[in-house]
Design an enzyme around this catalytic site. Sequence first.
Site, PDB file in Angstrom:
ATOM      1  N   LYS A 218       0.863  -1.188   0.000  1.00 32.22           N
ATOM      2  CA  LYS A 218       0.000   0.000   0.000  1.00 32.22           C
ATOM      3  C   LYS A 218       0.897   1.235   0.000  1.00 32.22           C
ATOM      4  CE  LYS A 218      -1.865   3.104   2.328  1.00 32.22           C
ATOM      5  NZ  LYS A 218      -1.823   4.351   1.570  1.00 32.22           N
TER       6      LYS A 218
ATOM      7  N   CYS B 293      13.486  11.248   6.163  1.00 34.11           N
ATOM      8  CA  CYS B 293      13.524  10.823   7.558  1.00 34.11           C
ATOM      9  C   CYS B 293      14.884  11.124   8.169  1.00 34.11           C
ATOM     10  CB  CYS B 293      13.229   9.331   7.636  1.00 34.11           C
ATOM     11  SG  CYS B 293      14.299   8.368   6.576  1.00 34.11           S
TER      12      CYS B 293
ATOM     13  N   GLU C 253      10.218   1.717  10.154  1.00 38.38           N
ATOM     14  CA  GLU C 253      11.194   2.774   9.869  1.00 38.38           C
ATOM     15  C   GLU C 253      10.446   4.086  10.051  1.00 38.38           C
ATOM     16  OE1 GLU C 253      14.225   2.167   9.478  1.00 38.38           O
ATOM     17  OE2 GLU C 253      14.423   0.193   8.564  1.00 38.38           O
TER      18      GLU C 253
ATOM     19  N   GLU D 109       9.774  16.418  14.719  1.00 35.45           N
ATOM     20  CA  GLU D 109      10.109  16.294  13.298  1.00 35.45           C
ATOM     21  C   GLU D 109       9.234  17.230  12.467  1.00 35.45           C
ATOM     22  OE1 GLU D 109       8.998  12.684  11.158  1.00 35.45           O
ATOM     23  OE2 GLU D 109      11.034  12.607  10.366  1.00 35.45           O
TER      24      GLU D 109
HETATM   25  P1  NDP Z   1       2.439   8.514   7.392  1.00 34.25           P
HETATM   26  O1  NDP Z   1       2.799   7.812   8.629  1.00 34.25           O
HETATM   27  O2  NDP Z   1       1.333   9.482   7.411  1.00 34.25           O
HETATM   28  O3  NDP Z   1       2.079   7.487   6.234  1.00 34.25           O
HETATM   29  C1  NDP Z   1       2.898   6.399   5.898  1.00 34.25           C
HETATM   30  C2  NDP Z   1       2.060   5.330   5.226  1.00 34.25           C
HETATM   31  O4  NDP Z   1       1.135   4.810   6.187  1.00 34.25           O
HETATM   32  C3  NDP Z   1       1.211   5.844   4.075  1.00 34.25           C
HETATM   33  O5  NDP Z   1       1.087   4.849   3.090  1.00 34.25           O
HETATM   34  C4  NDP Z   1      -0.129   6.086   4.741  1.00 34.25           C
HETATM   35  O6  NDP Z   1      -1.209   6.091   3.847  1.00 34.25           O
HETATM   36  C5  NDP Z   1      -0.193   4.894   5.672  1.00 34.25           C
HETATM   37  N1  NDP Z   1      -1.138   5.047   6.772  1.00 34.25           N
HETATM   38  C6  NDP Z   1      -1.749   6.162   7.220  1.00 34.25           C
HETATM   39  N2  NDP Z   1      -2.567   5.863   8.258  1.00 34.25           N
HETATM   40  C7  NDP Z   1      -2.459   4.532   8.462  1.00 34.25           C
HETATM   41  C8  NDP Z   1      -3.036   3.625   9.388  1.00 34.25           C
HETATM   42  N3  NDP Z   1      -3.888   4.032  10.327  1.00 34.25           N
HETATM   43  N4  NDP Z   1      -2.696   2.321   9.313  1.00 34.25           N
HETATM   44  C9  NDP Z   1      -1.817   1.891   8.388  1.00 34.25           C
HETATM   45  N5  NDP Z   1      -1.256   2.701   7.478  1.00 34.25           N
HETATM   46  C10 NDP Z   1      -1.548   4.007   7.521  1.00 34.25           C
HETATM   47  O7  NDP Z   1       3.792   9.165   6.882  1.00 34.25           O
HETATM   48  P2  NDP Z   1       3.972  10.125   5.661  1.00 34.25           P
HETATM   49  O8  NDP Z   1       3.466   9.493   4.420  1.00 34.25           O
HETATM   50  O9  NDP Z   1       3.478  11.459   6.061  1.00 34.25           O
HETATM   51  O10 NDP Z   1       5.568  10.122   5.541  1.00 34.25           O
HETATM   52  C11 NDP Z   1       6.357  10.926   6.289  1.00 34.25           C
HETATM   53  C12 NDP Z   1       6.920  10.182   7.485  1.00 34.25           C
HETATM   54  O11 NDP Z   1       7.672   9.039   7.077  1.00 34.25           O
HETATM   55  C13 NDP Z   1       7.883  11.045   8.230  1.00 34.25           C
HETATM   56  O12 NDP Z   1       7.548  11.094   9.585  1.00 34.25           O
HETATM   57  C14 NDP Z   1       9.238  10.384   8.040  1.00 34.25           C
HETATM   58  O13 NDP Z   1      10.131  10.552   9.074  1.00 34.25           O
HETATM   59  C15 NDP Z   1       8.884   8.969   7.826  1.00 34.25           C
HETATM   60  N6  NDP Z   1       9.914   8.315   7.042  1.00 34.25           N
HETATM   61  C16 NDP Z   1      10.762   7.438   7.661  1.00 34.25           C
HETATM   62  C17 NDP Z   1      11.799   6.853   6.982  1.00 34.25           C
HETATM   63  C18 NDP Z   1      12.693   5.859   7.642  1.00 34.25           C
HETATM   64  O14 NDP Z   1      13.236   5.024   6.946  1.00 34.25           O
HETATM   65  N7  NDP Z   1      12.863   5.892   8.943  1.00 34.25           N
HETATM   66  C19 NDP Z   1      12.030   7.131   5.582  1.00 34.25           C
HETATM   67  C20 NDP Z   1      11.093   8.053   5.020  1.00 34.25           C
HETATM   68  C21 NDP Z   1      10.062   8.602   5.752  1.00 34.25           C
HETATM   69  P3  NDP Z   1      -1.792   7.505   3.325  1.00 34.25           P
HETATM   70  O15 NDP Z   1      -0.672   8.154   2.575  1.00 34.25           O
HETATM   71  O16 NDP Z   1      -2.911   7.113   2.468  1.00 34.25           O
HETATM   72  O17 NDP Z   1      -2.196   8.284   4.532  1.00 34.25           O
END
Ligand code: NDP
Length: 492
Positions: free
Chosen positions: A175, A284, A250, A385
């Site tokens: 997803k 991130c 992550e 963040e």
């Molecule tokens: P989110 O946590 O909002 O979303 C990540 C994924 O989870 C998306 O596909 C999102 O779908 C999905 N999601 C949202 N709600 C749920 C739920 N309740 N249950 C399961 N899945 C869900 O993060 P962002 O997309 O805003 O990305 C930014 C974040 O990612 C930052 O905080 C960053 O630090 C982190 N990140 C971490 C990395 C690492 O390797 N440590 C690397 C890159 C980013 P949808 O988009 O449809 O909401």
Amino acid sequence: MKKYQMLIGGQWVDALDDRTFDTENPFTGTAWAQIPRAGARDVDRAVAAAAQAFNAPSWSALSASARGALIRRFADLLTTNADRLADIETRDNGKLIAEMRGQLRYMPQWYYYFAGLADKVEGRVIPIDKPGVFNFTREEPLGVVAAITPWNSPLMLATWKLAPALAAGNTIVWKPSEFSSASALEFGALFEEAGFPPGVVNIVTGFGNEIGEHLVSHPGVDKIAFTGGDRTGQSVYQIAARSIKPVTLELGGKSANIVFEDAVLDDAVKGVVSGIFAASGQTCIAGSRALVHRSIYPAFVDALVAFARTARIGDPSRDDTQVGPITTRPQLAKILEYIEIANAEGAKLALGGKRATDPACGEGWFVEPTIFTDVGPKMRIAQEEVFGPVLAIIPFESDEEAIEIANGTIYGLAAGVWTQSITRALTMSQKLKAGTVWINTYRAVSYMSPFGGFKRSGIGRESGLSAIREYLQEKSVWIDISGSVPNPFVQR
Ligand code: NDP
């Protein structure tokens, strides 16, 4: 407008109830493609397809070497399609074309690496402490892996999951983020073209808050591999715990780039700028805190501000653009809110600080490269963040204080150290509570080196040899070789 379909069980399909959503170009602010908006029933059919594919001989009876060959074929196709996919990523998430091309051209290496590892997964023979028995271990795939990925480096972060998971023999329901689904669906077509059996890789698009919980809690899913924000990660972890599913998380970071008084100033300036302004801070591993030794503080800040000021902001599809837009409208609002918070907290604004209105930015969602100085380590801007081009500079007096400030957040994803002293560099690499420590460099990653977080930045490791273990389970097999099964009523 381009209309996409999802990949389920080898078929390209619409959502069962025909719902869709529009995906927008962050540079123009306009919708450019229509994506299926999956519901719970779509998740059900994707999980069922992945479970069926996991058990089907076309996948389960494939030798590990043949699985590796299939993954290599995919990597070849990815190489050929890298620039095309980079264009789509840039249109969808607004990241610089130069960065996306670099990522896409490097990405096949993950598949070559894990393809090579597929047939090197071996069990052990254990010299067991009991007579008349032979004991060995097998390494088996987990089953259906749900991969959930964010929008900032959509294909790269999926690759970190898919390459080892497939090499280990699992099947996938992926997803992608609602903000970056188009490139995921284009990517999915390459698995088909490479000849993966139907259902080995499935892609369901839609909204995390609608289908995320259903996917994570699904009884047909055996493992969750998640990259995203720490709040979502926490919820995923809680839901997975209900059915004791293994997870890789992550999550976010508030990484410190520490500049000592013996650093090569020009190098440190470049490292700090790349740490926070590359990808407009939407990574991130963003070095969103610069810890600078008091003795070089004024000179460093002047040099940093002067260099950051030269950044060319604008159209991400141009090769010479250096800072692109913010990927989503909600993220733009969040960054501007943090800038207000920093101002209210008393941090001193040294550069930027507002939505960019440069003509090169058009109607796009841009924030000026922003630098705050004299930030206190406990201010929100130094603790939370932001995920945008906003740097907090914090002065320090001693190595001990630098370590205390660097380690003084809930996160532990990465850290940078700028020094010419090898002793100091090694001491810092030991004392910093972070999954990655860079010395005199920043943002380097490779398919060969483990990546992951300490503390609230996550669980598990992606890339490197150990990553494949995240997608395997160890089984212990006992064989009686004594030739006679003992009488159970006689104690031995
Ligand atoms: P989110 O946590 O909002 O979303 C990540 C994924 O989870 C998306 O596909 C999102 O779908 C999905 N999601 C949202 N709600 C749920 C739920 N309740 N249950 C399961 N899945 C869900 O993060 P962002 O997309 O805003 O990305 C930014 C974040 O990612 C930052 O905080 C960053 O630090 C982190 N990140 C971490 C990395 C690492 O390797 N440590 C690397 C890159 C980013 P949808 O988009 O449809 O909401």
